[in-house]
Design an enzyme around this catalytic site. Sequence first.
Site, PDB file in Angstrom:
ATOM      1  CB  SER A   1      -0.847  -0.005   1.279  1.00 46.02           C
ATOM      2  OG  SER A   1      -1.432   1.272   1.510  1.00 46.02           O
TER       3      SER A   1
ATOM      4  CE1 TYR B   1      -4.741  -2.208   4.889  1.00 46.38           C
ATOM      5  CE2 TYR B   1      -3.567  -0.121   4.627  1.00 46.38           C
ATOM      6  CZ  TYR B   1      -4.199  -1.224   4.079  1.00 46.38           C
ATOM      7  OH  TYR B   1      -4.283  -1.349   2.704  1.00 46.38           O
TER       8      TYR B   1
HETATM    9  C1  BGC Z   1      -6.266   1.472   2.003  1.00 47.95           C
HETATM   10  C2  BGC Z   1      -7.431   2.315   1.545  1.00 47.95           C
HETATM   11  C3  BGC Z   1      -6.996   3.745   1.302  1.00 47.95           C
HETATM   12  C4  BGC Z   1      -5.729   3.809   0.454  1.00 47.95           C
HETATM   13  C5  BGC Z   1      -5.188   5.230   0.343  1.00 47.95           C
HETATM   14  C6  BGC Z   1      -5.143   1.625   1.015  1.00 47.95           C
HETATM   15  O1  BGC Z   1      -4.074   0.807   1.366  1.00 47.95           O
HETATM   16  O2  BGC Z   1      -6.678   0.119   2.132  1.00 47.95           O
HETATM   17  O3  BGC Z   1      -8.473   2.269   2.508  1.00 47.95           O
HETATM   18  O4  BGC Z   1      -8.034   4.443   0.645  1.00 47.95           O
HETATM   19  O5  BGC Z   1      -4.738   2.980   1.000  1.00 47.95           O
HETATM   20  O6  BGC Z   1      -5.127   5.887   1.579  1.00 47.95           O
END
Ligand code: BGC
Length: 268
Positions: free
Chosen positions: A153, A166
Amino acid sequence: MSEKKLTKQTAIVTGANSGIGEGVALALGEAGANVVVNYVINPDAANDVVQKIRAFGSEAVAIQADVSKEDQVINMFQQTIQQFGTVDILVNNAGLQRDAKFHEMTLAQWQYVIDINLTGQFLCAREAIREFLRRGIVPERSIACGKIICMSSVHQIIPWAGHANYASSKGGIKMLMQTIAQEYGHQKIRVNSICPGAIKTPINKTAWDTPQAYNSLMELIPYNRIGVPEDIGKLAVFLASDDSDYITGASIFIDGGMTLFEGFATGG
Ligand code: BGC
């Protein structure tokens, strides 16, 4: 249809019954791969993805497994090898969010996200590497012995208040991916991460499902659109194919410029 770059290769995509995983599974299937559509809940959605892949003329099967459970992961790889002979490509995609203010975050919320997002990638990557080493290189299918794509991410580098579990899981994926890439490069195993920004999927519905939310999301994205799973699918096909043969240990950001820190376009 475009040239089929993954013919005769077998891919496991975890969490492939919705969102980014579904987009990746469809793209790999369209590129000619046999695809294992992994899911935990909602078999109907997984079977829909299987049917769509078969419509491209590729093989597909849905396999239920919780990626955080060692026995279930081992079983999924065994079933895949029984059905297709081996595994050539792993897309470590399964992931989720359980958001909370840090001082209110329970141990259960922390552990759940780490278990699925990080330990799940460890367990699946370990089984994939074991199978790649057992099989060795098959030049008719790929120059590489195997390919692993980790779904990370933008939050592997952007801190994210209210999402410590996360963001930590994604930061962990970065080092997990790089370490495996370093450890097995000599065996011609390639390991890379895809780092999506905001992609229109159920995980971030509240960030795009009202005009107000969408407009404030656009303040974070120089390219001024939300991503779609197809954007990620195309990158996954590239990273799984020999077109990217010299790429390993890389984190590829696919985020419409979210990591350019748009606030600095006028501030600073
Ligand atoms: C998350 C999303 C978020 C995006 C940008 C992703 O890794 O799961 O919820 O919108 O990152 O912030």
